[in-house]
Design a protein around this motif. Structure first.
Motif, PDB file in Angstrom:
ATOM      1  N   SER A 717       0.814  -1.227   0.000  1.00 24.95           N
ATOM      2  CA  SER A 717       0.000   0.000   0.000  1.00 24.95           C
ATOM      3  C   SER A 717       0.833   1.256   0.000  1.00 24.95           C
ATOM      4  O   SER A 717       0.437   2.272  -0.551  1.00 24.95           O
ATOM      5  N   ASN A 718       2.033   1.210   0.575  1.00 25.47           N
ATOM      6  CA  ASN A 718       2.894   2.399   0.626  1.00 25.47           C
ATOM      7  C   ASN A 718       3.274   2.836  -0.778  1.00 25.47           C
ATOM      8  O   ASN A 718       3.284   4.021  -1.100  1.00 25.47           O
ATOM      9  N   MET A 719       3.604   1.848  -1.638  1.00 32.70           N
ATOM     10  CA  MET A 719       4.011   2.188  -3.000  1.00 32.70           C
ATOM     11  C   MET A 719       2.825   2.729  -3.785  1.00 32.70           C
ATOM     12  O   MET A 719       2.940   3.673  -4.547  1.00 32.70           O
ATOM     13  N   ARG A 720       1.656   2.103  -3.571  1.00 32.82           N
ATOM     14  CA  ARG A 720       0.473   2.601  -4.283  1.00 32.82           C
ATOM     15  C   ARG A 720       0.157   4.031  -3.874  1.00 32.82           C
ATOM     16  O   ARG A 720      -0.168   4.878  -4.691  1.00 32.82           O
ATOM     17  N   GLU A 721       0.266   4.282  -2.584  1.00 29.97           N
ATOM     18  CA  GLU A 721       0.021   5.649  -2.103  1.00 29.97           C
ATOM     19  C   GLU A 721       1.036   6.622  -2.670  1.00 29.97           C
ATOM     20  O   GLU A 721       0.713   7.757  -3.015  1.00 29.97           O
ATOM     21  N   LYS A 727       0.984  11.170  -8.760  1.00 31.18           N
ATOM     22  CA  LYS A 727       0.088  11.470  -9.876  1.00 31.18           C
ATOM     23  C   LYS A 727      -0.769  12.691  -9.580  1.00 31.18           C
ATOM     24  O   LYS A 727      -1.015  13.527 -10.455  1.00 31.18           O
ATOM     25  N   LEU A 728      -1.221  12.817  -8.309  1.00 35.63           N
ATOM     26  CA  LEU A 728      -2.019  13.981  -7.924  1.00 35.63           C
ATOM     27  C   LEU A 728      -1.213  15.265  -8.024  1.00 35.63           C
ATOM     28  O   LEU A 728      -1.739  16.319  -8.383  1.00 35.63           O
ATOM     29  N   LYS A 729       0.082  15.178  -7.674  1.00 35.09           N
ATOM     30  CA  LYS A 729       0.925  16.363  -7.652  1.00 35.09           C
ATOM     31  C   LYS A 729       1.510  16.685  -9.030  1.00 35.09           C
ATOM     32  O   LYS A 729       2.058  17.762  -9.220  1.00 35.09           O
ATOM     33  N   LEU A 758       3.622   7.519 -14.753  1.00 34.28           N
ATOM     34  CA  LEU A 758       2.376   7.779 -14.030  1.00 34.28           C
ATOM     35  C   LEU A 758       1.134   7.550 -14.886  1.00 34.28           C
ATOM     36  O   LEU A 758       0.020   7.710 -14.411  1.00 34.28           O
ATOM     37  N   GLY A 759       1.330   7.187 -16.178  1.00 33.99           N
ATOM     38  CA  GLY A 759       0.190   6.891 -17.031  1.00 33.99           C
ATOM     39  C   GLY A 759      -0.568   8.117 -17.488  1.00 33.99           C
ATOM     40  O   GLY A 759      -1.772   8.042 -17.734  1.00 33.99           O
ATOM     41  N   ILE A 760       0.122   9.258 -17.601  1.00 38.92           N
ATOM     42  CA  ILE A 760      -0.518  10.493 -18.084  1.00 38.92           C
ATOM     43  C   ILE A 760      -0.683  10.396 -19.611  1.00 38.92           C
ATOM     44  O   ILE A 760       0.264  10.038 -20.329  1.00 38.92           O
ATOM     45  N   SER A 761      -1.845  10.716 -20.113  1.00 39.85           N
ATOM     46  CA  SER A 761      -2.109  10.531 -21.552  1.00 39.85           C
ATOM     47  C   SER A 761      -1.697  11.736 -22.402  1.00 39.85           C
ATOM     48  O   SER A 761      -1.365  11.575 -23.573  1.00 39.85           O
ATOM     49  N   ARG A 762      -1.711  12.920 -21.827  1.00 35.05           N
ATOM     50  CA  ARG A 762      -1.354  14.109 -22.630  1.00 35.05           C
ATOM     51  C   ARG A 762      -0.663  15.144 -21.755  1.00 35.05           C
ATOM     52  O   ARG A 762      -1.101  15.387 -20.620  1.00 35.05           O
ATOM     53  N   VAL A 763       0.431  15.742 -22.285  1.00 36.81           N
ATOM     54  CA  VAL A 763       1.151  16.792 -21.582  1.00 36.81           C
ATOM     55  C   VAL A 763       1.452  17.927 -22.555  1.00 36.81           C
ATOM     56  O   VAL A 763       1.339  17.763 -23.772  1.00 36.81           O
TER      57      VAL A 763
END
Length: 809
Positions: A717-721, A727-729, A758-763
């Motif tokens: 859970s630590n890694m997921r968090e 990803k939030l930041k 982080l799996g971001i689709s567009r930047v």
């Protein structure tokens, strides 16, 4: 010693003192809190800390510690040293209850005294406390459970109260008779009862009838509608009550005076007992405060050093806790190799908070208070703490801010030594920068030569260079997020920090021509050095994050290795069991076969067959026996292989692979996904790791197996968090305007790498138009990145060719 005189005010220790004071239950403890002071004695400090740590355990583990009736009756006891004095009834009641508390506490601490005491340091406090149970018995003969003087306190008192009760009863009967007569004649209302005025029993009467009742008028109601008449028939009796009450008062005083005479020889021991109660009150207050700020008793050494892990500023911790926010902990180390830490970084980045945290916690621990840090921390002791924080200009003494700083530096130089801790904020500021920096460097050199310890904040570049070039001094930086333009309030030791002056000016909105002109004035070297510091800081954070991810992956690999090893051991055990069972079954089968063979032979012999025929039959039977054995062995091997690999499939031969296929390395279990195929090699991502692999070393697996592996890629859970928080930041916009080509390219590399992970689709990358060189360098790089599916200019309304929009897998 500590310097200056307002040292506690500067590090806000006075607020700590107030918080401890609020947990005290009496003036006994509050007095000790006001006397709390800085000590340099290792034995004394260790004793203070141990006592508080033991009381923390009591608060956490015990339910029956006596914690009531902490009364301070020392003033009353000291008055009793005068012959003829007595203790009043209320003070006697408090004395009894607090004395019981002292006895109960000493009994609690002494319960294992002969064996292995659970709280040895608190027990040592009780060593000089003398318990006199007879004193309690003496008080119990005088007072009842409600603190009132008993009738049986003396025979004389019992007689006086008996006569007093008889007289009051007689008056009551007479008054009731008079009252009924007055009511029957209409002088007094029907619901009126006798009252008491000035210690005398009276009848409430309407003013118009006050002459109808013979007696003395004692009082009148505020409204004037009632007067209080003492009938003549009871005047003498009321006088008798007064006399008896005076006799009662004199007898009570005589009883209390006799008790004071009895108590007088014990007063020194009793005052010592209340000193003990004061210490217990003070220690329990320190323990409650420690629990409030999550403080512990650290490992302490009788030498100057600081090695703190996740130390917290207690006041900041409490303040942010009310706002449901968390304070960033401080990791800091000062030792003989690196005695003085130079902290640089942007304004409002946490430098002063770091400085005050060091000063406050070190002062707290040397005042005997537990401090909030981790158990693997180490705390040393200093003989002196000198602090220079804030504006000290004085109108009265005609001192400027800089002059007051220099006076402090003069005092530091004269008094500091190898056991001193210096805490200096904005070192050398307050005057012309060039000469201020030079004087600061000269002072730092003297402090270093005296082998003093210290934490010093500065913006001066020469001070940072000095730290790099001289042993005993080390640089540190308060980290700053350049992309989000906000401080991280985290100390990093080893490299100097940047002031981020240009970036902050841009964020505030200062005109670009002003910023460009400023860059021309200071020169490109200064700007570049600042940017290099930023790059170093950013790279360090990046690689620290990578190292943490690798650590998690390594732990996962170790866990998998342990799991597979256990499975292999289990399989080996099963194999041995199967083979043993198969051998037993084979032996049974052979025995049955041999019996059958021997039966056939007997039949041959009984039928008088010739020898040649017998040999032929025996050979035939031997062949039959060997066939049975081979068949049984084959069945056993098949069953064993089935149990060892029940889901194994036939290997796929010559299966063509394409981007997007789920694959794994032959002979391995971890699944990955093909991003791109280049000739005989493929780019494959396994979890968070991306690598090139020869196609002939890959085999195709199902998409369900890939999804399962991707779920297991973050096992705890630590890694997921961590990933969720990152990803939030993450900000999908990167601004590289004003950067050099190599600097911008490096920033883009990190940015795209993080986005893919982080799996971001567009930047979006903001590079501006300018000459177009920066745009070309970035786009050439994007064509080489696996995971970048497409890039283009932003819509003209939102920036056009000055912004590149990148689509990612």
């Amino acid at each position: 010693m500590v310097y200056p005189e307002n040292f506690e005010q500067k590090i806000e220790f006075h607020k700590i003192r107030q918080l401890v004071d609020s947990f005290c239950m009496s003036s006994l403890g509050k007095e000790k809190t006001s006397e709390m002071h800085f000590s340099t004695s290792f034995e004394e400090i260790d004793r203070w800390l141990s006592q508080t740590a033991e009381f923390v355990r009591i608060l956490e583990e015990e339910e029956n510690f006596p914690a009531d009736h902490f009364y301070d009756v020392r003033t009353v006891l000291r008055r009793l040293t005068v012959e003829g004095s007595w203790i009043d009834q209320h003070a006697l009641f408090e004395f009894r209850r607090s004395l019981l508390t002292i006895y109960a506490i000493t009994a609690f601490l002494r319960r294992d005294e002969d064996k292995n005491p659970k709280y040895p340091h608190l027990l040592s406090l009780a060593a000089n406390v003398v318990v006199y149970p007879d004193i309690i018995k003496k008080i119990d003969a005088i007072l009842d459970d409600f603190g009132q003087i008993k009738d049986t306190a003396s025979p004389q008192l019992a007689d006086i109260r008996r006569r007093l009760a008889s007289t009051i009863n007689s008056i009551s009967k007479t008054l009731n008779t008079l009252l009924r007569n007055a009511q029957s004649e209409g002088f007094v209302e029907k619901d009126v009862t006798p009252a008491m005025r000035d210690g005398r029993l009276v009848i409430p009467v309407n003013p118009s009838y006050k002459r109808k009742i013979r007696g003395i008028i004692h009082d009148e109601s505020a409204s004037g509608k009632t007067v209080y008449v003492e009938p003549a028939e009871v005047v003498e009796a009321n006088n008798r009550i007064r006399e008896l009450e005076n006799e009662e008062r004199r007898e009570v005083i005589r009883i209390l005076t006799d008790f004071a005479n009895y108590l007088r020889p014990f007063l020194p021991d009793l005052l010592e007992a209340y000193e003990f109660l004061g210490w217990i009150d003070f220690i329990q207050a320190k323990a409650k405060f420690a629990l409030q700020i999550q403080a512990i008793k650290p490992d302490i050494a009788d030498s100057p050093e600081i090695d703190w892990v996740q130390a917290l500023h207690p006041l900041l911790y409490l303040s942010l806790q009310k706002q449901n926010r968390k304070v960033v902990p401080l990791d800091i180390a000062l030792n003989q190799e690196n005695r003085i830490l130079i902290i640089s970084g942007p304004n409002a980045g946490g430098k002063s908070v770091c400085l005050k945290t060091v000063g406050l916690l070190q002062y707290m621990v040397q005042c005997g208070l537990l401090i909030p840090l981790k158990e693997n921390s180490h705390v040393g002791l200093f003989s002196d703490i000198f602090i220079d924080i804030g504006d000290e200009q004085s109108i009265e003494n005609d001192l400027s801010t800089y002059s007051s700083h220099l006076l402090n530096m003069k005092f530091f130089l004269k008094n500091c030594n190898e056991k001193s801790l210096l805490l200096i904020d904005e070192f050398g500021s307050g005057t012309e920068p060039q000469i201020g920096a030079a004087i600061a460097e000269a002072l730092l050199d003297q402090f270093n030569r005296k082998q003093s310890f210290g934490v010093i904040t500065t913006h001066y570049r020469n001070i940072k260079h000095y730290a790099n070039d001289h042993p005993g001094v080390i640089n540190g930086a308060m980290l700053y997020d350049r992309h989000q333009m906000q401080p991280l309030f985290q100390l990093s030791i080893g490299n100097p920090g940047s002031s981020f002056a240009v970036e902050i000016a841009q964020k505030i909105g200062l005109p670009q021509e002003v910023i460009d002109r400023a860059a021309e004035i200071v020169g490109s070297d200064v700007i570049n050095i600042d940017k290099y510091l930023q790059d170093i800081s950013r790279d360090k954070r990046y690689w620290e994050r990578k190292r943490e991810e690798i650590r998690h992956e390594r732990k996962r690999a170790e866990d998998l290795s342990s799991k597979y090893q256990a499975e292999l051991e289990k399989i080996d055990k099963q194999k041995k069991e199967i083979l043993a069972q198969a051998k037993l079954q084979a032996e049974q089968l052979l025995a049955e076969s041999n019996a059958k063979i021997e039966g056939v032979i007997r039949e041959i012999r009984q039928s008088q067959a010739d020898k040649e025929r017998t040999k032929q039959v025996r050979r035939s039977l031997n062949e039959f026996r060997e066939q049975v054995v081979r068949k049984k062995e084959d069945e056993t091997n098949k069953r064993l292989m089935s149990r060892l690999s029940p889901t194994k499939k036939k290997p796929q031969e010559n299966v063509q692979l394409f981007p997007g296929d789920a694959v794994r390395l032959k002979g391995q279990t971890v699944a990955g996904k093909i991003l791109e195929i280049q000739g005989k090699k493929a780019w494959v991502v396994f979890g968070f790791i991306k690598s090139t692999v020869a196609i002939d070393k890959l085999e195709k697996v199902s998409q369900s197996q890939l999804k399962k592996e991707m779920k297991e890629a973050i096992p705890d859970s630590n890694m997921r968090e961590l990933m969720h928080e990152r990803k939030l930041k993450f900000k999908p916009d990167l601004d590289v305007r004003g950067m050099r080509g190599d600097e911008a390219l490096q920033a883009v590399m990190y940015f795209i790498d993080d986005a893919i992970q982080l799996g971001i689709s567009r930047v979006r990358i903001l590079h501006g138009t300018g000459s177009g060189a920066l745009r070309q360098i970035i786009r050439e790089y994007l064509t080489t990145v696996n995971g970048v599916t497409h890039f283009q200019d932003e819509h003209v309304e939102f920036g056009g060719a000055g912004i590149t929009v990148v689509d990612l897998e």
